[in-house]
Enzyme design. Sequence first.
Site, mmCIF file in Angstrom:
data_model
loop_
_atom_site.group_PDB
_atom_site.id
_atom_site.type_symbol
_atom_site.label_atom_id
_atom_site.label_comp_id
_atom_site.label_asym_id
_atom_site.label_seq_id
_atom_site.Cartn_x
_atom_site.Cartn_y
_atom_site.Cartn_z
ATOM 1 C CD GLU A 144 -3.014 -1.194 2.199
ATOM 2 O OE1 GLU A 144 -2.969 -0.349 3.113
ATOM 3 O OE2 GLU A 144 -3.953 -1.989 2.063
ATOM 4 C CD GLU A 198 -3.872 -7.047 3.462
ATOM 5 O OE1 GLU A 198 -4.694 -6.342 4.093
ATOM 6 O OE2 GLU A 198 -2.654 -6.883 3.544
#
Length: 327
Positions: free
Chosen positions: A124, A269
Amino acid sequence: MAIFFSRMAFLHTILFVALSFSDCNFIGVESLGINYGQVANDLPPTEKVLELLKSYKLTKARIYDTSPQILTAFANSGIDLIVTIENNALRNLMDLQQALQWVTTHIRPYFPATRITGIAVGNEVFIGGDTALMANLVPAMASIHAALAKLGLDQYIHVSAPSSLAILSESYPPSAGCFRQELAAVMPQLLQFLDSTRAPFWINAYPYFAFKDEPNNISLDYVIFNSNLGMVDPYTKFHYDNMLYAQVDAVIFSMARMGFGGLEVRVSETGWPSKGDENEVGATVENASIYNRNLLRRQLANEGTPLKPVRILEREKEIKSELCILY
Ligand SMILES: *[C@@H]1O[C@H](CO)[C@@H](O)[C@H](O)[C@H]1NC(C)=O
Ligand SMILES: *[C@@H]1O[C@H](CO)[C@@H](O)[C@H](O)[C@H]1NC(C)=O
């Protein structure tokens, strides 16, 4: 669509699989994996984690580092493993010599006994506003890929970078999906890299966060895959009965706006918190169970999204058979 459960849902998911799927056979579970995070209390030992994965016939896992202990423990387990390069290492790894050194130290000694199938470069990096880190991402990925190629490993191990859904400025309806303006320079580089190396785009998608922000406006059933009326995208007329698939399609539309609609998207995820802060709605063990159970059930059926209904044959399967021939 390959889906990995979240770190926070790890133990819960395992327990849940045990309770609910004990008498089902697991054909199709190939596309589901477990994120094995190390940042928690009371983590079970790696051997125990392996036993659990095997007993539920889950064949993929992702870790958030390159722990030698875990890489060693996963040897000859038959489980496909994705490893992660931490964000703070990206700057050095832009240098090809350093990348080669990194692959030689962290990957080469364990492969192929440990079936490393992917390297997540950072996690991220597009959120948090660190523009230097953002600028380092694709050059670091390119160096790691070049290092793998130099060692003859690039055909077995893909290089990608998990992104948060916060990279989208629009995600509703899915056809309006668009990357944030700040990413206009770096995103095409990433997509170009993934396209040229035939690697998937990885997204960490938590419908929970959208629900938490607007609990009065978003139906819980829509977000946790219970039966509900769903929504119709006014432009494509596609019907969505759950938010996760809508989010995945929003990513595909965002990529298509930049000319890369053909890239495969994988959910690196997802999950649902079983416990939250006091003011957080919906974060209960029961709701997390429902989310995981429904998602498992849908993915056991090898389902795609409305935009990409047929699951693209995973390249990893081809890789596995190549490995069988070679070793
Ligand atoms: C609910 O969400 C829709 C779509 O984002 C928005 O147009 C609408 O204003 C929201 N309504 C409320 C009550 O927040
Ligand atoms: C699930 O979340 C909703 C929304 O906050 C809540 O009203 C409900 O009680 C929860 N359900 C369970 C079974 O925990």
